[in-house]
Write a protein that holds these residues in place. Structure first.
Motif, short mmCIF file in Angstrom:
data_model
loop_
_atom_site.label_atom_id
_atom_site.label_comp_id
_atom_site.label_asym_id
_atom_site.label_seq_id
_atom_site.Cartn_x
_atom_site.Cartn_y
_atom_site.Cartn_z
N GLU A 1 0.88 -1.17 0.00
CA GLU A 1 0.00 0.00 0.00
C GLU A 1 0.92 1.22 0.00
O GLU A 1 1.82 1.31 0.84
N ARG B 1 0.44 -7.06 6.18
CA ARG B 1 0.29 -5.85 5.37
C ARG B 1 1.64 -5.16 5.18
O ARG B 1 2.45 -5.13 6.10
N ARG C 1 3.22 -1.51 3.88
CA ARG C 1 2.80 -0.14 3.58
C ARG C 1 4.00 0.80 3.48
O ARG C 1 4.94 0.68 4.26
#
Ligand code: 6PG
Length: 249
Positions: A6, A232, A234
């Motif tokens: 992300e 995740r 990022r």
């Protein structure tokens, strides 16, 4: 399956601090709800300082579950904890001394230890104690904060280092000749890839080229080798660091 990164681009360093503080609060809230505690590995260098300071102010200082937070370090320079180059000193001054994390829940890498290999092994043992991992298991941090060096290093995992090939030890001592403080102690890729969230904080025009290399050109760099296996990933960048990304110029 590697997580697609992300990428969040914000105007300036203050916005990186705000966005990262928000991410840390969200990660902490989620972790405490799920497991009763929040484990974080703090990044060193200059960029995270403003984020740490932001966490000491409202609303974060009041909303963070500090008493349920366990703070480790992604790496440390082999210097005493009061040395200007100490990552612990930076984090203690900007964050740890100003919030209610119990002292026994802050785990400093002993940069002052006469034998960095022993200090690395001792840190790995502390992580085993806190995470309760069994032999062959790797601690899974709720959140690991990372920076990006202009050469593509992250934590103290530098290009060409034998540490990049470490698959068993969770913490190693390294000698990074190119670094201002060449001897360092660092978490290894097994720990970074086990994390629930990896968040890179990147600021400044001097990082634009390495950001392009990492995020556009697919360069094989320590920072691009750090990937959560089940979590995740990022990148929080300011406009100056993102200047060479497509559509940004
Ligand atoms: C360190 C960090 C290192 C840092 C990068 C970026 O101990 O220096 O672990 O990996 O995150 O070098 O540093 P800046 O934030 O100072 O640009």
């Amino acid at each position: 399956m590697d997580a697609a990164p992300e990428i969040t681009i914000v105007p300036d360093p203050a916005a990186i601090a705000e966005e990262t503080a928000r991410e840390i609060l969200e990660a902490a809230t989620t972790a405490v709800a799920a497991s009763g505690r929040f484990t974080i590995a703090l990044a060193g260098g200059f960029t995270p300082r403003e984020t740490y300071e932001r966490l000491t102010l409202a609303p974060y200082v009041d909303r963070m579950p500090w008493e349920r937070t366990w703070a480790f370090f992604g790496d440390e320079r082999v210097v005493p904890p009061d040395h200007p180059e100490s990552n612990y000193r930076m984090a203690a001054a900007s964050l740890l001394s100003k919030v209610a994390i119990p002292a026994e829940q802050v785990f400093r890498i002993q940069g002052e230890h006469p034998d960095p290999d022993v200090a690395a092994a001792e840190y790995a043992r502390r992580m085993v104690e806190v995470f309760g991992t069994r032999r062959g298991e790797v601690p899974r941090f709720d959140l690991v904060l990372l920076g990006l060096g202009v050469d593509g290093h992250t934590a103290s995992l530098f290009p060409g280092s034998l540490a990049l090939k470490e698959v068993f030890r969770t913490v190693v001592a390294v000698h990074a000749a190119a670094a201002a403080i060449p001897t360092r102690i660092t978490l290894t890729f097994p720990v970074l890839s086990a994390a629930a969230r990896l968040v890179f904080l990147i600021s400044g025009a001097e990082k634009a080229k390495i950001v392009k290399a990492a995020l556009v050109d697919g360069a094989l760099l320590p920072a691009t080798m750090a990937r959560p296996a089940d979590g995740r990933l990022r990148f929080i960048l300011d406009r100056a660091a993102a200047a060479l990304l497509p559509g940004r110029s």
